[in-house]
Design a protein around this motif. Structure first.
Motif, short mmCIF file in Angstrom:
data_model
loop_
_atom_site.label_atom_id
_atom_site.label_comp_id
_atom_site.label_asym_id
_atom_site.label_seq_id
_atom_site.Cartn_x
_atom_site.Cartn_y
_atom_site.Cartn_z
N ALA A 159 0.85 -1.14 -0.13
CA ALA A 159 0.05 -0.06 -0.17
C ALA A 159 0.83 1.41 0.21
O ALA A 159 0.61 2.22 -0.82
N ARG A 160 1.92 1.25 0.89
CA ARG A 160 2.98 2.28 0.86
C ARG A 160 3.68 2.57 -0.46
O ARG A 160 3.66 3.67 -0.80
N ILE A 161 4.16 1.54 -1.23
CA ILE A 161 4.68 1.54 -2.43
C ILE A 161 3.87 2.22 -3.40
O ILE A 161 4.28 3.12 -4.23
N LYS A 162 2.54 1.84 -3.47
CA LYS A 162 1.58 2.65 -4.26
C LYS A 162 1.70 4.11 -4.14
O LYS A 162 1.63 4.73 -5.10
N GLU A 163 1.42 4.15 -2.85
CA GLU A 163 1.45 5.63 -2.53
C GLU A 163 2.80 6.54 -3.08
O GLU A 163 2.56 7.65 -3.83
N LEU A 164 3.86 5.78 -2.67
CA LEU A 164 5.12 6.42 -3.32
C LEU A 164 5.04 6.67 -4.77
O LEU A 164 5.41 7.63 -5.47
N ALA A 213 3.69 11.99 -9.98
CA ALA A 213 3.32 13.57 -9.97
C ALA A 213 4.32 14.38 -10.01
O ALA A 213 4.28 15.38 -10.69
N ASP A 214 5.34 14.07 -9.12
CA ASP A 214 6.58 15.03 -9.11
C ASP A 214 7.32 15.11 -10.26
O ASP A 214 8.04 16.03 -10.42
N TYR A 215 7.38 13.73 -11.02
CA TYR A 215 8.40 14.06 -12.09
C TYR A 215 7.56 14.02 -13.46
O TYR A 215 8.22 13.64 -14.44
N ARG A 216 6.21 14.23 -13.38
CA ARG A 216 5.50 14.52 -14.71
C ARG A 216 6.39 15.46 -15.62
O ARG A 216 6.76 16.45 -15.27
N ARG A 241 5.83 -0.57 -11.27
CA ARG A 241 4.37 -0.69 -11.61
C ARG A 241 3.65 0.07 -11.23
O ARG A 241 2.37 -0.02 -11.53
N HIS A 242 3.76 0.88 -10.11
CA HIS A 242 3.09 2.05 -9.77
C HIS A 242 3.35 3.42 -10.23
O HIS A 242 2.59 4.38 -9.97
N LEU A 243 4.19 3.43 -11.29
CA LEU A 243 4.59 4.61 -12.00
C LEU A 243 3.46 4.84 -13.10
O LEU A 243 3.61 4.11 -14.04
N SER A 244 3.05 5.97 -13.23
CA SER A 244 2.12 6.17 -14.57
C SER A 244 2.91 7.20 -15.45
O SER A 244 2.11 7.47 -16.37
N ILE A 245 4.14 7.67 -15.25
CA ILE A 245 4.97 8.42 -16.16
C ILE A 245 6.00 7.20 -16.91
O ILE A 245 6.34 6.34 -16.38
N PRO A 246 6.45 7.72 -17.96
CA PRO A 246 7.61 6.98 -18.75
C PRO A 246 8.96 7.31 -18.05
O PRO A 246 9.18 8.25 -17.21
N HIS A 247 9.45 6.13 -17.77
CA HIS A 247 10.96 6.13 -17.16
C HIS A 247 11.75 5.00 -17.74
O HIS A 247 11.36 4.23 -18.25
#
Ligand code: IMP
Length: 184
Positions: free
Chosen positions: A21-26, A32-35, A57-63
């Motif tokens: 749950a915490r990793i999902k929050e992170l 958001a911070d790196y958009r 797996r919880h990042l929604s931005i390209p990396h």
């Protein structure tokens, strides 16, 4: 019959569910911070591996990802010496990149102090630290940590990437080691 790791477990400190749950929050916060930024996740081997793969797996931005392997202390000693060696360097240069170090635990801070000084000389656009666990009361070097999963007490822990003499990294939870025990 008990699983091999049960002999060494004093208590479960963070179980799988709160950990995930915490990793999902992170992941949401970092996204958001790196958009809009060219994000490079730099995983410190070997302990950061499980955290990296779940965080990704919880990042929604390209990396992109890269790996750095260091040794900060010998197998027999559970104390960072401040003498850090690079065992495997990054595959590519990081100049101009937004680098986020992904680490399992910050303890005395010696390892990350060495790593950040080394990486800063390679001129990244930014350099921040994300650690799953923070043993702040053990700190000997003042290291600014930007993202912390959990602040934990001064206890030797294992599981979820963290080893007990190279074993038990696969466990899905963070456990506290029974005092006085070593793996044969
Ligand atoms: P530092 O240089 O003292 O901050 O040590 C950081 C490294 O020590 C981490 O990346 C871990 O590999 C290791 N370490 C520190 N505390 C623990 C622990 O409780 N369990 C397993 N490894 C640890």
């Amino acid at each position: 019959m008990n699983a091999p790791w049960e002999t060494y477990l004093a208590e479960k400190l963070i179980d799988e569910e709160p950990l995930q749950a915490r990793i999902k929050e992170l992941g949401a916060q970092i996204s958001a911070d790196y958009r809009g930024k060219d994000l490079l996740l730099l995983c410190i081997l070997k302990g950061g591996v499980l955290f990296l793969t779940d965080l990704m797996r919880h990042l929604s931005i390209p990396h992109e990802i890269d790996f750095l392997a260091v040794s900060s202390y010998g197998k027999e000693v559970r104390e960072s010496t401040g003498v850090v060696r690079i065992l495997k360097d990054l595959d590519d240069p990081i100049d101009g990149r937004h680098v986020l170090i992904v680490e399992d635990i910050v303890d005395t801070g010696h390892t990350l102090d060495y790593i950040t000084r080394n990486l800063r000389s390679r001129q990244p656009a930014s350099l921040k630290i994300c650690t799953l666990l923070d043993k702040a009361e053990r700190r000997q070097v003042d290291i600014p940590v930007d993202y912390v999963g959990f602040a934990i007490p001064d206890k030797f822990v294992f599981g979820y990437g963290l080893d007990l003499d190279e074993k038990f990294r696969h466990l899905p939870f963070i456990g506290v080691v029974k005092q006085g025990l070593v793996v044969e």
